[in-house]
Write a protein that holds these residues in place. Structure first.
Motif, PDB file in Angstrom:
ATOM      1  N   VAL A  13       0.864  -1.183   0.000  1.00 26.07           N
ATOM      2  CA  VAL A  13       0.000   0.000   0.000  1.00 26.07           C
ATOM      3  C   VAL A  13       0.898   1.230   0.000  1.00 26.07           C
ATOM      4  O   VAL A  13       1.875   1.288   0.748  1.00 26.07           O
ATOM      5  CB  VAL A  13      -0.937  -0.003   1.231  1.00 26.07           C
ATOM      6  N   SER A  14       0.573   2.192  -0.854  1.00 20.93           N
ATOM      7  CA  SER A  14       1.360   3.422  -0.913  1.00 20.93           C
ATOM      8  C   SER A  14       0.473   4.615  -0.571  1.00 20.93           C
ATOM      9  O   SER A  14      -0.742   4.589  -0.780  1.00 20.93           O
ATOM     10  CB  SER A  14       1.990   3.599  -2.289  1.00 20.93           C
ATOM     11  N   ALA A  15       1.122   5.634  -0.031  1.00 23.67           N
ATOM     12  CA  ALA A  15       0.421   6.860   0.341  1.00 23.67           C
ATOM     13  C   ALA A  15       1.416   8.018   0.338  1.00 23.67           C
ATOM     14  O   ALA A  15       2.633   7.801   0.269  1.00 23.67           O
ATOM     15  CB  ALA A  15      -0.211   6.708   1.722  1.00 23.67           C
ATOM     16  N   ASP A  16       0.896   9.208   0.426  1.00 24.30           N
ATOM     17  CA  ASP A  16       1.759  10.392   0.419  1.00 24.30           C
ATOM     18  C   ASP A  16       2.518  10.576   1.724  1.00 24.30           C
ATOM     19  O   ASP A  16       3.514  11.279   1.757  1.00 24.30           O
ATOM     20  CB  ASP A  16       0.930  11.650   0.129  1.00 24.30           C
ATOM     21  N   ASP A  17       2.025   9.950   2.805  1.00 22.81           N
ATOM     22  CA  ASP A  17       2.685  10.150   4.098  1.00 22.81           C
ATOM     23  C   ASP A  17       2.477   8.925   4.997  1.00 22.81           C
ATOM     24  O   ASP A  17       1.608   8.095   4.757  1.00 22.81           O
ATOM     25  CB  ASP A  17       2.166  11.411   4.788  1.00 22.81           C
ATOM     26  N   GLU A  18       3.296   8.846   6.024  1.00 24.97           N
ATOM     27  CA  GLU A  18       3.235   7.740   6.979  1.00 24.97           C
ATOM     28  C   GLU A  18       1.949   7.758   7.792  1.00 24.97           C
ATOM     29  O   GLU A  18       1.434   6.710   8.175  1.00 24.97           O
ATOM     30  CB  GLU A  18       4.455   7.767   7.919  1.00 24.97           C
ATOM     31  N   LYS A  19       1.418   8.938   8.057  1.00 28.56           N
ATOM     32  CA  LYS A  19       0.189   9.050   8.838  1.00 28.56           C
ATOM     33  C   LYS A  19      -0.954   8.305   8.147  1.00 28.56           C
ATOM     34  O   LYS A  19      -1.732   7.598   8.805  1.00 28.56           O
ATOM     35  CB  LYS A  19      -0.181  10.523   9.042  1.00 28.56           C
ATOM     36  N   THR A  20      -1.048   8.441   6.833  1.00 27.43           N
ATOM     37  CA  THR A  20      -2.097   7.732   6.089  1.00 27.43           C
ATOM     38  C   THR A  20      -1.904   6.232   6.198  1.00 27.43           C
ATOM     39  O   THR A  20      -2.872   5.486   6.398  1.00 27.43           O
ATOM     40  CB  THR A  20      -2.105   8.176   4.605  1.00 27.43           C
ATOM     41  N   LEU A  21      -0.661   5.777   6.103  1.00 30.65           N
ATOM     42  CA  LEU A  21      -0.394   4.335   6.235  1.00 30.65           C
ATOM     43  C   LEU A  21      -0.735   3.849   7.645  1.00 30.65           C
ATOM     44  O   LEU A  21      -1.246   2.734   7.809  1.00 30.65           O
ATOM     45  CB  LEU A  21       1.058   4.025   5.877  1.00 30.65           C
ATOM     46  N   ASP A  22      -0.475   4.664   8.647  1.00 34.27           N
ATOM     47  CA  ASP A  22      -0.856   4.318  10.019  1.00 34.27           C
ATOM     48  C   ASP A  22      -2.377   4.179  10.136  1.00 34.27           C
ATOM     49  O   ASP A  22      -2.882   3.260  10.798  1.00 34.27           O
ATOM     50  CB  ASP A  22      -0.370   5.377  11.019  1.00 34.27           C
ATOM     51  N   GLU A  23      -3.107   5.092   9.469  1.00 28.86           N
ATOM     52  CA  GLU A  23      -4.573   5.027   9.489  1.00 28.86           C
ATOM     53  C   GLU A  23      -5.076   3.770   8.783  1.00 28.86           C
ATOM     54  O   GLU A  23      -6.010   3.117   9.258  1.00 28.86           O
ATOM     55  CB  GLU A  23      -5.163   6.276   8.828  1.00 28.86           C
ATOM     56  N   VAL A  24      -4.464   3.426   7.658  1.00 29.48           N
ATOM     57  CA  VAL A  24      -4.840   2.202   6.943  1.00 29.48           C
ATOM     58  C   VAL A  24      -4.613   0.994   7.844  1.00 29.48           C
ATOM     59  O   VAL A  24      -5.485   0.135   7.986  1.00 29.48           O
ATOM     60  CB  VAL A  24      -4.056   2.057   5.617  1.00 29.48           C
ATOM     61  N   GLU A  25      -3.453   0.943   8.477  1.00 32.63           N
ATOM     62  CA  GLU A  25      -3.136  -0.182   9.361  1.00 32.63           C
ATOM     63  C   GLU A  25      -4.153  -0.289  10.501  1.00 32.63           C
ATOM     64  O   GLU A  25      -4.654  -1.379  10.798  1.00 32.63           O
ATOM     65  CB  GLU A  25      -1.727  -0.029   9.927  1.00 32.63           C
ATOM     66  N   ALA A  26      -4.483   0.842  11.108  1.00 31.66           N
ATOM     67  CA  ALA A  26      -5.439   0.845  12.222  1.00 31.66           C
ATOM     68  C   ALA A  26      -6.816   0.365  11.769  1.00 31.66           C
ATOM     69  O   ALA A  26      -7.477  -0.419  12.469  1.00 31.66           O
ATOM     70  CB  ALA A  26      -5.530   2.245  12.828  1.00 31.66           C
ATOM     71  N   MET A  27      -7.254   0.804  10.596  1.00 33.06           N
ATOM     72  CA  MET A  27      -8.577   0.401  10.105  1.00 33.06           C
ATOM     73  C   MET A  27      -8.600  -1.065   9.670  1.00 33.06           C
ATOM     74  O   MET A  27      -9.598  -1.761   9.887  1.00 33.06           O
ATOM     75  CB  MET A  27      -9.020   1.309   8.966  1.00 33.06           C
ATOM     76  N   LEU A  28      -7.520  -1.536   9.042  1.00 30.26           N
ATOM     77  CA  LEU A  28      -7.452  -2.955   8.679  1.00 30.26           C
ATOM     78  C   LEU A  28      -7.532  -3.819   9.937  1.00 30.26           C
ATOM     79  O   LEU A  28      -8.207  -4.846   9.958  1.00 30.26           O
ATOM     80  CB  LEU A  28      -6.169  -3.259   7.894  1.00 30.26           C
ATOM     81  N   GLU A  29      -6.856  -3.364  10.995  1.00 31.11           N
ATOM     82  CA  GLU A  29      -6.904  -4.102  12.258  1.00 31.11           C
ATOM     83  C   GLU A  29      -8.307  -4.038  12.867  1.00 31.11           C
ATOM     84  O   GLU A  29      -8.853  -5.050  13.304  1.00 31.11           O
ATOM     85  CB  GLU A  29      -5.871  -3.549  13.230  1.00 31.11           C
ATOM     86  N   LYS A  30      -8.895  -2.859  12.878  1.00 30.88           N
ATOM     87  CA  LYS A  30     -10.231  -2.679  13.452  1.00 30.88           C
ATOM     88  C   LYS A  30     -11.264  -3.567  12.755  1.00 30.88           C
ATOM     89  O   LYS A  30     -12.141  -4.150  13.408  1.00 30.88           O
ATOM     90  CB  LYS A  30     -10.658  -1.214  13.339  1.00 30.88           C
ATOM     91  N   GLU A  31     -11.159  -3.684  11.434  1.00 29.82           N
ATOM     92  CA  GLU A  31     -12.116  -4.487  10.660  1.00 29.82           C
ATOM     93  C   GLU A  31     -11.795  -5.985  10.694  1.00 29.82           C
ATOM     94  O   GLU A  31     -12.533  -6.787  10.135  1.00 29.82           O
ATOM     95  CB  GLU A  31     -12.166  -4.000   9.210  1.00 29.82           C
TER      96      GLU A  31
END
Length: 171
Positions: free
Chosen positions: A147-165
């Protein structure tokens, strides 16, 4: 006027660099007044010169790495693929690929290039109309996404949501 091969390759590379969406081979062939096969050969020549041309079912483009990438190990059912991919793109990230680690065959990788809900829908339509099954199914649902994004914060959000789901597999 027909371009020389050298000039056509230069123009083709410039055109591929100048777009955010894949360009279909037929469209490129028409633009350069050559056959589709000539475009395929030209793409091969560009790759031989280390130009990172990517071929997708929608056409060709030159890969431009986003600022940040992370690999996530996931597991879910087939009916959750759309949810997983929409989660990623809705947070502003792109799903570059899917791969599995097979015990016999090793790493098996497939380019996805999913950046929007429309891309998710097209990907899912291809799965539903194909005789093939998702790559994850050969490893009991376990798979990885780059997964790619413009910043690490977005990747952190993706990781958190993948975990939450419940999609993220923690090692």
């Amino acid at each position: 006027m027909t371009l020389s091969k050298k000039d056509r390759l230069t123009a083709l590379e410039k055109r591929l660099k100048g777009t955010d969406t894949p360009l279909p081979g037929d469209e490129l062939a028409k633009a350069f007044d050559v056959s589709r096969q000539v475009i395929v050969q030209d793409i091969g020549l560009l790759r031989a010169k280390a130009v990172p041309v990517i071929a997708t079912s929608r056409g060709y483009y030159i890969e431009v790495a986003n600022g940040h990438q992370r690999v996530f190990k996931c597991r879910h059912r087939d009916d959750q693929i759309t949810d997983e991919l929409n989660l990623i793109v809705d947070l502003g990230a792109s799903c570059e690929d899917v791969f599995v680690e097979h015990r016999i065959y090793g790493k098996i990788n497939a380019r996805m290039d999913v950046k929007s809900r429309k891309d998710v829908q097209n990907f899912m339509n291809n799965i539903y109309t194909s005789v093939s099954t998702p790559l994850k199914n050969i490893t009991d649902g376990y798979h990885f996404h780059t997964v790619s994004a413009d910043d690490e914060k977005t990747l952190d959000e993706v990781e958190a949501m993948l975990e939450k789901e419940g999609f993220l597999v923690k090692e």
